[in-house]
Structures are given as C-alpha cells and as structure tokens.
Write a protein that holds these residues in place. Structure first.
Motif, PDB file in Angstrom:
ATOM      1  N   HIS A 125      26.238  49.510  41.284  1.00 26.17           N
ATOM      2  CA  HIS A 125      27.216  48.647  41.335  1.00 26.17           C
ATOM      3  C   HIS A 125      26.391  47.193  41.283  1.00 26.17           C
ATOM      4  O   HIS A 125      26.614  46.219  40.476  1.00 26.17           O
ATOM      5  CB  HIS A 125      28.182  48.651  42.596  1.00 26.17           C
ATOM      6  CG  HIS A 125      28.947  49.981  42.326  1.00 26.17           C
ATOM      7  ND1 HIS A 125      29.788  49.994  41.663  1.00 26.17           N
ATOM      8  CD2 HIS A 125      29.069  50.932  43.478  1.00 26.17           C
ATOM      9  CE1 HIS A 125      30.607  51.142  41.877  1.00 26.17           C
ATOM     10  NE2 HIS A 125      30.036  51.852  42.721  1.00 26.17           N
ATOM     11  N   GLN A 140      25.414  44.224  38.308  1.00 25.53           N
ATOM     12  CA  GLN A 140      25.751  42.688  38.386  1.00 25.53           C
ATOM     13  C   GLN A 140      24.377  41.934  38.065  1.00 25.53           C
ATOM     14  O   GLN A 140      24.380  41.133  37.674  1.00 25.53           O
ATOM     15  CB  GLN A 140      26.012  42.442  39.879  1.00 25.53           C
ATOM     16  CG  GLN A 140      27.438  43.041  40.314  1.00 25.53           C
ATOM     17  CD  GLN A 140      28.335  42.455  39.077  1.00 25.53           C
ATOM     18  OE1 GLN A 140      28.631  43.490  38.059  1.00 25.53           O
ATOM     19  NE2 GLN A 140      28.567  41.293  38.841  1.00 25.53           N
ATOM     20  N   GLU A 164      33.285  37.276  40.662  1.00 24.73           N
ATOM     21  CA  GLU A 164      34.601  38.084  40.983  1.00 24.73           C
ATOM     22  C   GLU A 164      33.879  39.757  41.150  1.00 24.73           C
ATOM     23  O   GLU A 164      34.138  40.426  42.011  1.00 24.73           O
ATOM     24  CB  GLU A 164      35.752  38.142  40.169  1.00 24.73           C
ATOM     25  CG  GLU A 164      36.554  36.853  40.409  1.00 24.73           C
ATOM     26  CD  GLU A 164      36.978  36.514  41.901  1.00 24.73           C
ATOM     27  OE1 GLU A 164      37.480  37.658  42.476  1.00 24.73           O
ATOM     28  OE2 GLU A 164      36.525  35.369  42.212  1.00 24.73           O
ATOM     29  N   GLU A 165      33.263  39.854  40.066  1.00 25.39           N
ATOM     30  CA  GLU A 165      32.819  41.356  39.899  1.00 25.39           C
ATOM     31  C   GLU A 165      31.581  41.492  40.866  1.00 25.39           C
ATOM     32  O   GLU A 165      31.522  42.848  41.622  1.00 25.39           O
ATOM     33  CB  GLU A 165      32.019  41.279  38.438  1.00 25.39           C
ATOM     34  CG  GLU A 165      32.876  41.403  37.349  1.00 25.39           C
ATOM     35  CD  GLU A 165      33.815  42.742  37.416  1.00 25.39           C
ATOM     36  OE1 GLU A 165      33.161  44.013  37.722  1.00 25.39           O
ATOM     37  OE2 GLU A 165      35.054  42.602  36.913  1.00 25.39           O
ATOM     38  N   THR A 166      30.995  40.568  41.150  1.00 27.28           N
ATOM     39  CA  THR A 166      29.971  40.929  42.180  1.00 27.28           C
ATOM     40  C   THR A 166      30.529  40.996  43.743  1.00 27.28           C
ATOM     41  O   THR A 166      30.304  42.151  44.392  1.00 27.28           O
ATOM     42  CB  THR A 166      29.213  39.679  42.378  1.00 27.28           C
ATOM     43  OG1 THR A 166      28.374  39.278  41.181  1.00 27.28           O
ATOM     44  CG2 THR A 166      27.804  39.856  43.546  1.00 27.28           C
ATOM     45  N   LYS A 167      31.646  40.352  43.945  1.00 24.72           N
ATOM     46  CA  LYS A 167      32.547  40.754  45.166  1.00 24.72           C
ATOM     47  C   LYS A 167      32.872  41.965  45.081  1.00 24.72           C
ATOM     48  O   LYS A 167      32.848  42.756  46.270  1.00 24.72           O
ATOM     49  CB  LYS A 167      33.592  39.744  45.301  1.00 24.72           C
ATOM     50  CG  LYS A 167      33.158  38.335  45.909  1.00 24.72           C
ATOM     51  CD  LYS A 167      34.289  37.318  45.869  1.00 24.72           C
ATOM     52  CE  LYS A 167      33.759  35.942  46.365  1.00 24.72           C
ATOM     53  NZ  LYS A 167      34.942  35.032  46.412  1.00 24.72           N
ATOM     54  N   LYS A 168      33.425  42.686  43.947  1.00 24.38           N
ATOM     55  CA  LYS A 168      33.847  43.873  43.983  1.00 24.38           C
ATOM     56  C   LYS A 168      32.791  44.748  44.379  1.00 24.38           C
ATOM     57  O   LYS A 168      32.785  45.691  45.214  1.00 24.38           O
ATOM     58  CB  LYS A 168      34.365  44.146  42.506  1.00 24.38           C
ATOM     59  CG  LYS A 168      35.905  43.930  42.458  1.00 24.38           C
ATOM     60  CD  LYS A 168      36.417  44.368  41.182  1.00 24.38           C
ATOM     61  CE  LYS A 168      37.395  43.398  40.669  1.00 24.38           C
ATOM     62  NZ  LYS A 168      37.344  43.424  39.358  1.00 24.38           N
ATOM     63  N   SER A 169      31.482  44.711  43.692  1.00 21.30           N
ATOM     64  CA  SER A 169      30.433  45.571  43.947  1.00 21.30           C
ATOM     65  C   SER A 169      30.122  45.451  45.531  1.00 21.30           C
ATOM     66  O   SER A 169      29.531  46.539  45.961  1.00 21.30           O
ATOM     67  CB  SER A 169      29.343  45.175  42.818  1.00 21.30           C
ATOM     68  OG  SER A 169      28.908  44.084  43.426  1.00 21.30           O
ATOM     69  N   LYS A 208      31.773  45.179  47.923  1.00 20.70           N
ATOM     70  CA  LYS A 208      33.002  46.099  48.767  1.00 20.70           C
ATOM     71  C   LYS A 208      32.087  47.530  48.623  1.00 20.70           C
ATOM     72  O   LYS A 208      32.348  48.275  49.455  1.00 20.70           O
ATOM     73  CB  LYS A 208      34.086  46.110  47.973  1.00 20.70           C
ATOM     74  CG  LYS A 208      35.094  44.945  48.491  1.00 20.70           C
ATOM     75  CD  LYS A 208      36.176  44.991  48.359  1.00 20.70           C
ATOM     76  CE  LYS A 208      37.276  43.624  48.769  1.00 20.70           C
ATOM     77  NZ  LYS A 208      37.011  42.756  47.769  1.00 20.70           N
ATOM     78  N   GLU A 209      31.898  47.890  47.435  1.00 19.85           N
ATOM     79  CA  GLU A 209      31.342  49.413  47.365  1.00 19.85           C
ATOM     80  C   GLU A 209      30.075  49.378  48.359  1.00 19.85           C
ATOM     81  O   GLU A 209      29.956  50.702  48.771  1.00 19.85           O
ATOM     82  CB  GLU A 209      30.964  49.532  45.800  1.00 19.85           C
ATOM     83  CG  GLU A 209      32.171  49.612  44.924  1.00 19.85           C
ATOM     84  CD  GLU A 209      33.163  50.761  44.910  1.00 19.85           C
ATOM     85  OE1 GLU A 209      32.731  51.601  45.571  1.00 19.85           O
ATOM     86  OE2 GLU A 209      34.353  50.442  44.860  1.00 19.85           O
ATOM     87  N   CYS A 265      25.172  41.714  52.323  1.00 18.67           N
ATOM     88  CA  CYS A 265      26.559  41.586  51.580  1.00 18.67           C
ATOM     89  C   CYS A 265      27.316  40.472  52.271  1.00 18.67           C
ATOM     90  O   CYS A 265      27.859  39.814  51.674  1.00 18.67           O
ATOM     91  CB  CYS A 265      27.183  42.872  52.193  1.00 18.67           C
ATOM     92  SG  CYS A 265      26.758  44.209  51.109  1.00 18.67           S
ATOM     93  N   GLU A 305      28.406  37.198  50.042  1.00 19.44           N
ATOM     94  CA  GLU A 305      29.600  36.504  50.012  1.00 19.44           C
ATOM     95  C   GLU A 305      29.987  35.581  50.318  1.00 19.44           C
ATOM     96  O   GLU A 305      30.756  34.749  49.592  1.00 19.44           O
ATOM     97  CB  GLU A 305      30.391  37.782  50.761  1.00 19.44           C
ATOM     98  CG  GLU A 305      31.163  38.895  50.187  1.00 19.44           C
ATOM     99  CD  GLU A 305      31.607  40.002  51.233  1.00 19.44           C
ATOM    100  OE1 GLU A 305      31.567  39.751  52.377  1.00 19.44           O
ATOM    101  OE2 GLU A 305      31.956  41.095  50.812  1.00 19.44           O
TER     102      GLU A 305
END
Lengths: 248, 358, 390
Positions: free
Chosen positions: C160, C164, C193-198, C200-201, C293, C297
C-alpha cells in the motif's frame, strides 16, 4: 587560535552553546588543539595534533560528556593524479558550459578543508553529546612518514570497525587498536582503494560512457507504439518529424 | 442384501497364499500412507496455509493447482542425486528410508474398520509408540552422515527433542489405556463405542471427553515428534537451514518430505483411534442406519470416518505450525520435562483413581 | 586518562566467562560454524564466523564486504545530481530516506533552502520510506523466529505504501526524487486521499502484528532478555535509531535536530523502552510505525502551497567547504560528510550508515549467546546489508 568564523553575512548569528563549548575545550585541552572552525548554528570543527588524537576521545567522552560515538573516517587531500581523465564526456561538456577549464585541474593544490591541515591524510571523527545535542567533528593530521595515529577504541569500542575500514581504505594505522586487519577487502588485497592515487578501475579499463550509451531521444510526438500508432489516439497527424525509415 | 453378505463372509485373502496376502496388504499400506499424505499436503500445506497467508498457493498445475503434487514429484525425481563430498555415503543414502520405514511401521497397527487392518496386535498402542521413535535413528544418521555442521546440530537437536517428547506422548496415552483397559487398538475403539456417558450411549464415549487433558498433551507431543512448528527447532530454516535435511536434495529429500507429512497423518489416525472413537460411527447413527456397530459395512465406511477425523486433527497441526514462532531448544526441553510430563502424570493419577472408584 | 571504565568491564564480562568455562571444562577448541555468506538469516551476504561450544557462541566475527560497492569512491567521480542514484541503493528498503541527508548537505554547502512545500513533501516521503522499511522488519522478525505467516502480511501491506511512493515519485524502491533545492515534481492529484487510505491499512497491520507477534508467549520467551544492550555500551558503539531507543536513550534526530525537515510542526512522540533486549527493539519499531502514520496524517493536512523547487543554477557547482548532515533514517542515524573543493564532483563523501554502526556491536553482543539467539539478535538489530557494505 585564529578566528576562522564563517562568512561575514552570517557573523551576526550567535551560537552561544557552541561558542561556550569551544571555549571550554580550548581552555582545558588547549595544548592539543591546533585550529578550529565554527559555523554558527550549524557545526563545530576542532583540529588536534596527531599525538593528542587518541586521547581526545577520552577527553571528550569523560570531560565534555560526548558519550555518543558517531563515526570515524579519513580524507586524502592529495588532488587526484588522474585529474578529470576518469570523468565522463558529459562531465567535461558540463564543465565547459560552466566556464570551467578542463585542463587547469592539474594545477589544483592539496586543499586543507576547514580548520586547516598540513599533511596528505587527515582523520576525521565525530562524537555527539546527547544532553546538549551538540556534535563536534574532530580532525587530526596523519604524519606522512608513519601514517599512524592513536586509536579511539579504548574510549569507544565502536570505533573498531571504523578504524579497520580506514586501515584498509587509506592504509592509516591506529596505534593500540586490538586487531587491525581488513574489514571489507580480502586479506591479500594490495593497495588502499580510497586513496586518490588508486585508480577507479572501472573507469580506467573502459571509459565511462556517460551520455554516450543513452539512445538519442526520439523526436517529440513520435513515440510510436509497435503497431505504428501514436499513443495519443487517432490523431496521427503529428508533426512530420517521423523518421521515414521507421514507419512501415 | 447380497453385498453385505458378501462382506460378511471371511475375507478372501484369509485363504490366499501368504505372498498374495502380503502383496495386497503392501498395496493397501502404500495407499493408506501416501494418499492421505498427498491429500493433506495439497489441502493444507498448499492451499489452506496460502489462504491464511493471503496468497493463492499453486494455481498453474491442474485446476486450482491440484496436480501440483505430481509436478513436485516429477521435479524431485529428475534432480541430480548429490552426495556431499565427505558424506558417509551408505548411511547418508539409507537415512531417509529409515525415517520412512518408521512411518510405514506405524501404519501397520492402525485399524480402519472391524477387519480392515493390516495386523491386529494385542499390544497395538505399545507397538505404535515404540516404532514411532525409530525415526530418531534415521534423523541421527542423516545428521551425522551429511558431514555438515548445520546437519549435525539439527540431528542432535532432533534426537534430544524426539526423545524428550516421546515420554509425554506415552504418558498421555496411558490414560486412555487405563480407561479402556486394553492395549489393543481395536478394543480401544470398541470401548469408546460401547461405553456410555452417564447412562446415555448415543455417541458412545469418545475418550476426548474424559481424557481432554491427555488429548491436549498428545497433540502437543505429536507436534513435537513431527518437528513441526512451534517445535521445529531441529529443522529451523532460518537458522539451521533445514537442519538434518540441509544436504539432501532430489529424491532423498522427497523421502524425508513424505516421511514427515505421512507421519503427521498416521499420528492423526492414531489420535482419532485413541481419542475420537476411531473408525466407528456413533451408536445413534448406526441405529439410524440399522446396522451393527461392527457390521462388515464398516470396513467400507470406516476408512471414510477415519479420514474425516484425520483431516480435523491435521488441520489443527498445520494451523498451529504456521501460526506460532518456534521455541528455543532449552525452552522446549523445559516445557516437556517441567510441564507436560508432570501434567500427564497427574492425568494418569486422576484417571487411575476414578477407574478404581467407579 | 581515566581508569578502565565500567563500559569496558561490561565488554569483557561475557568473554571472560566464556573463556574461563572453556578452559576449565575441556580446553577443547569449539566447533567453528560459518553462518553465511549465504544464509537465510543474514538477508544478504553477511558472514558470521562463530566459534561454538555446543550451541553457545564463544566468539563471533562478522565478515563483510561481499557486497561492497565502493560508493564513497564512486561519488568522487560523479556530479552531485548523479550521486543520488547511487545512494538510493544503500538502504534499499527505504531509499528515499537515503537521498535526503545528502541533498541537505549539498544544500547547506550551496546555501540554498528548499521551499516549504518541498520540505513538507520531503518529510512525508521520508516517513513513508520509514513505514515501508520497518513494516517489512515487523514481519521478518517473525519469520526469523519461525512464525511464517506475519512476513506475508508484511509484504502485502507494505505494498500500500510502496504504491503511494510509486505514484508520487515513479519508483517503488529507488525514487531518485530529491533534487538540490527541492523535488523533481509535485504530488499527483488525489494522492493525499489515497495515502490516507493506505495509512489505515498500515495501522490495521500494526494491530495485527500486536496480536500475532507481540502478544505471543513464545515470541516473548524467545526475545525478552535476549541480546540486552545497556545504554552506555550502545552509545559507545554508535548504535542509533530504534536500537538505542530500545535501550532507554531518548534521542531522536527528528525531534532533536530536524535539519531541513518539518517535524517540529507536528505533534508526535518519541518511543523508548527501558529493557534494551530484542523484544524492546521490536516493540519500539512497532510503535514507531504507528507514530509515522500519525506524523504523515498530520502533514498531509497541512501541506503549504507554493513551488517545489528553489532557484538553483542548472549546472550544480558546490562551493568549497565541508558539511555534515545526519537524519533519523529507518535504520538509524544516517549522515553524509561532504567535502567539496568547489567543483562539479564531491571531493570526498563519507557515508555514515546506520547498519554499519548498529552491527559493529554484534561481536560483543553475540558472545555467549546460543545459536538460536544469534538469529534473534541479528534479526532484532535489523540491518540491511547494503547499509553495512555501502
């Protein structure tokens, strides 16, 4: 102790911590210190005599609380005898553009770096004080005849590998080191690779190609996909810079 | 019912000459050892573990990679037969066969049905546990003969571990033996089927209910006997590079491989005989089907029942294997001598006391 | 100077104990075991010659250089912009972090400063490199101890972050994205946005590792009290990063000397652990990934606008001088001592890599350890061979 403070426009930056440290060191260890260099707000260099180099470690650790051993290394101040001969063609091109005469490199003198220096080799070591968060870079000349300075391993055992690396790369001996032998290189390796007069074989055997092996960039808008279509879509009316040999 | 009566007659090979009898049994033994081994290796080692580790596992050979085993077999058979330069060639060559022999010897006493058994020894439990330690000899031979330090360390670790865990394995089974009152595996199956739980005999009395602690110790000891994680210190691939198997490749490695996984199955078979009721169906099911619990039909159904129970137990074995980090050698010994053996002795004492009391 | 210090005494306790025992027992020479150069636990080509007594290590001698690539020599014949290509390969799991200190040193010599947006994005990518790097350690430590599954989760979830990094820089492993005076490009659209999602993973992954590894009794039994590094020994060996923080030294360059990076604009915490054993090193790294993280963020929400490149000449000529810049890289402190004589090429670049110093403690630390613990200790020190051999 000359005032070798940095360029005048930064002179107004006052670095109290480092100045105080420098004063403390010069007071207590003054006999050993040959020269120093202070860039306010950035860093501090001190240069000690070759004889005092080994003891400087103990002094800095025990008296100035520099408990953290960062690294130990060396510099060969001799200008490379190969000059720019090992450079790529492109480097010479760039040099020419930058208005730098390629040939005049021969006249280059042995530099000295910050805090000066009198010999071909210098050892450099760095320790940190984790309380005041200051670091200090210690330099010492390596006598040209004996190529030996004192070891730091008594004060900092971590200096072991660093000194072994300098031993094989520059041929500098460290008096009192418990087991000075090659670290990376095979035991029967001849020469000291990091010395400036040790040729970089890869560039001697075959000239560094630099930009030569890079294929010429295709003309813009002519990046053809294998079946001859422009990736941009059906609008194949690209500027007719197409290489006639390539199409069909 | 003609087929039933066909089965009810004496088994045909009872009157066959000894060589025909033996040949048939050998074929069955190979089937009983290799088919479950292949099945569990594909099902668990290739697929279940892959899913646990969020990957797919083999997908190319056959549908969902189901022919992967044949591919592996072909690969290993083709490989060059390598002897290390300083290896003790005879011992080196013999070692995998000794290990595999122990596996087949174990299979000899496992009952798959009232008559579907290679041999019915009165001391079946004793025999099984005894021959299971033959593999130690093979492993020591492999470790020593490879002339490799990793192999030697692995062989010695394996010997120490297998001997240490032999004891809890035996002691765990003693509880079952006390409760069943016999060393004969068929009679242990019968005992589980015929006994009742507080007067209710619907599922018989599988010994896992009364010997839960024994079953737990048995499973742990089996895990260690198989040198599967968390007890895989002898083959620890990240430090000893597969231990005693380091120098083996090709067909000989395959023998070790088969030995390892087939032994897992045989131990699972043994575990289901000792603790899960063996080949017998629970009495309420046989009542529903209207057959005797030991009717000849069970010679057909029994292997299926055993296979199901074996799959359950091997599932746990592989699950644990791929989840836990491994014990260190001394921790492993401590665990055997200071935890498992006292626990199994307590288990024996309680079982004995209750046996006398009731 | 002073008498033999406590540090030195500590350094010889293990040796004396082992030697005395051998002398008393058999006076036999132990077995010499070559761990490596090709061995699963050395992830690379490190070789450790260990003299064993039974399974106990009497003496361990790491032998390196199987992968030495001579970067310090090579930098002397490369121009400054070309050097980043080389130094990307030092710590190949967190490559972007390698470029930053060198670029910062060159910037200090040239007296230029990257625009705020570039500094911000640099910090973000720096932390993403740390996540990508340390995530793999979190799984790898499991596989060294025999738990096979976590490493697959690590490879899965690291992807993930690598995606990014690739989206922003064009390279998964070797971005070569940092330039003197800023960055090569701005961020692509939708990247934040994509980075925030990753992230979370990654947080989910950290929780999984907490359950699977940290909470596991066997893992604790294998790592607690194994390879204990007292703080002062660690300091004198130049240990850095999570290795020294796990010994209770509260020192993190990101907080204490954030040259050119914007950590001072973020609310975050330096994790330490008092024990100094292998477990502490794992635990600290796990917390650091979570903290990273957290940092990323916060930074993602506050990226300033503006250019990503300062005005620098097309042909980089660095004025004469010396500069040493160090940053807190995934593996520990990484620094470049750059000596310039005013040309196109650096005159001398000393690369202070974290793993080199971190591993230099291994002969001391491995003395008296058992063979399985050798693996635990090596895994928990977390070295990358490119970082040792340079």
């Amino acid at each position: 102790m000359t005032d070798t403070t940095d360029a005048p426009e930064e002179a107004e930056v006052v670095d109290e911590a480092r100045t105080a440290l420098l004063e403390a060191i010069t007071d207590e260890w003054g006999d050993a210190i040959v020269d120093h260099h202070l860039i306010p707000g950035k860093d501090l260099w001190i240069r000690v005599t070759s004889e005092a180099f080994g003891d400087t470690a103990d002094y800095l650790r025990d008296r100035q609380r520099f408990r953290y051993f960062n690294w130990l290394s060396a510099v060969d101040w001799m200008p490379s005898p190969f000059g720019r001969s090992m450079d790529a063609e492109v480097d010479k091109l760039i040099s020419a553009k930058a208005g730098e005469a390629v040939e005049e490199e021969e006249a280059e003198e042995a530099g000295t770096g910050y805090a000066g220096g009198d010999t071909r080799f210098q050892v450099i070591a760095r320790v940190n004080n984790l309380t005041t968060l200051l670091g200090v870079t210690v330099k010492a000349d390596v006598p040209d005849d004996s190529l030996t300075v004192g070891t730091w391993t008594k004060a900092f055992p971590g200096s072991d590998w660093h000194e072994r690396e300098m031993f094989e790369m520059y041929g500098i001996s460290f008096a009192g080191h418990p087991g000075l032998r090659n670290l990376y290189l095979p035991g029967d390796f001849e020469g000291h690779p990091m010395r400036k007069d040790f040729p970089l074989l890869a560039r001697i055997v075959k000239p560094w190609p630099g930009i030569v092996d890079v294929e010429p960039m295709p003309p813009l808008a002519n990046s053809l996909s294998p079946d001859g279509e422009t990736p941009g879509g059906e609008s194949a009316d690209a500027p007719s810079t197409t290489n006639p040999g390539d199409s069909q | 019912m003609t087929f039933a009566s066909l089965l009810a007659v004496d088994w045909p090979w009872a009157s066959w000459p000894w060589w025909a009898d033996t040949s048939v049994k050998m074929v069955f033994a190979i089937v009983a050892v290799l088919i479950p081994a292949g099945g569990t290796v594909y099902l668990y080692l290739f697929k279940m573990v892959s899913f646990m580790q969020s990957r797919l596992g083999p997908m190319e050979a056959g549908p969902y990679g189901s022919m992967q085993l044949l591919a592996e077999l072909g690969k290993n058979v083709q490989k060059e037969d390598i002897f290390p330069e300083k290896a003790d060639r005879w011992v080196f060559a013999l070692a995998p066969y000794v290990v595999l022999m122990s596996t087949f010897l174990l299979a000899v006493v496992v009952p798959f049905g009232p008559q579907a058994q290679f041999t019915n020894l009165d001391t079946g439990v004793y025999f099984a546990l005894a021959v299971s330690s033959v593999s130690v000899v093979g492993i020591l031979m492999a470790g020593w003969a490879s002339a490799s330090k990793y192999s030697l360390l692995g062989g010695l670790r394996a010997a120490g571990q297998l001997i240490a865990y032999e004891l809890p394995l035996i002691l765990a089974v003693v509880g079952v033996v006390i409760q069943a009152g016999t060393l004969n595996l068929q009679e242990i199956v019968a005992a589980q089927n015929q006994q009742e739980i507080f007067g209710w005999g619907g599922i018989g009395n599988p010994f896992i209910l009364t010997q839960g602690l024994g079953f737990l110790i048995f499973m742990i000891a089996v895990q260690a006997e198989l040198t599967q994680g968390p007890f895989d210190m002898p083959v620890a691939e990240s430090e000893l590079v597969s231990g005693y198997m380091t120098e083996y490749s090709g067909f000989r490695f395959l023998m070790f491989f088969i030995g390892e996984f087939a032994t897992a199955n045989i131990f699972a078979f043994l575990g289901s005989v000792l603790f899960l009721g063996g080949w017998a169906l629970p009495p309420f099911v046989t009542d529903l089907l209207g057959i005797e619990w030991d009717s000849p039909w069970m010679n057909v159904i029994g292997p299926g029942v055993m296979f199901t129970k074996m799959l359950l137990i091997t599932f746990v074995i592989y699950w644990v294997r791929f989840t836990y980090p491994r014990f260190r050698e001394d921790q492993l010994q401590k665990f055997a001598w200071k935890v498992l053996i006292p626990l199994s002795l307590v288990n024996i004492a309680i079982t004995g006391a209750l046996k006398v009391a009731f | 100077m002073t008498a033999v210090s406590d540090r030195r005494q500590l350094a010889y306790i293990a040796a004396q104990a082992a030697d005395a025992r051998v002398n008393v027992e058999l006076e036999a020479e132990g077995m010499t075991l070559n761990i490596g150069p090709q061995h699963p636990a050395t992830h690379g080509t490190l070789r450790i010659v260990a003299r064993l007594d039974g399974e106990q290590v009497i003496e361990a001698d790491p032998i390196m250089g199987y992968m030495h690539r001579g970067y310090e020599k090579l930098t002397e014949v490369r121009t400054y912009p070309q050097v980043t290509t080389l130094i990307n390969r030092i710590d190949w799991l967190g490559s972007f972090a390698n470029e930053v200190p060198f670029i910062l040193a060159a910037e200090q010599l040239m007296d230029v400063e990257a625009p705020p947006r570039a500094q911000h994005i640099r910090t973000i990518l720096f932390e993403l490199a740390r996540i990508a790097n340390v995530t793999l350690f979190l799984g790898d430590m499991g596989v060294q101890l025999g738990a096979v599954t976590p490493v697959f989760y690590a490879f899965r979830d690291r992807e993930h972050v690598l995606n990014q990094i690739e989206a922003a820089t064009g390279g998964r492993f070797h971005p070569n994205f940092d330039r003197i005076g800023g960055l090569k490009d701005d961020l692509p659209a939708g990247w934040i946005e994509e980075t925030k999602k990753s992230l979370k993973e990654i947080r989910k992954f950290c929780d999984q590792m907490d359950d699977l590894i940290v909470g596991n009794e066997i893992f604790q039994a294998r790592t607690r009290g194994i390879g204990v590094i007292p703080a002062d020994v660690g300091l004198s060996y130049g240990l850095s990063g999570a290795n020294i923080r796990a010994s209770g030294v509260d020192w993190d360059l990101r907080r204490d000397n954030p040259v050119g990076l914007v950590y001072d604009k973020v609310d975050w915490k330096v994790w330490t652990h008092p024990d100094g054993d292998s477990f502490a090193r794992y635990w600290v790294r796990l917390q650091e990934v979570r903290e990273s993280c957290n940092i990323v963020e916060q930074l993602l929400d506050t990226i300033p606008s503006g250019p990503v490149m300062a005005k620098v000449p097309r042909i980089i000529k660095v004025p004469e001088g010396e500069a040493y810049i160090e940053t807190e890289n995934p593996l520990g402190v990484m620094g470049y001592y750059v000596v310039s004589k005013g040309g196109l090429n650096p005159f001398r670049v000393k690369i202070r890599s974290a793993s080199f110093s971190n591993m230099s403690i291994s002969p001391w630390l491995l003395k008296g350890a058992y063979v399985p613990d050798v693996i635990t200790i090596l895994a928990s020190l977390y070295f990358i061979l490119g970082d040792i051999d340079r």
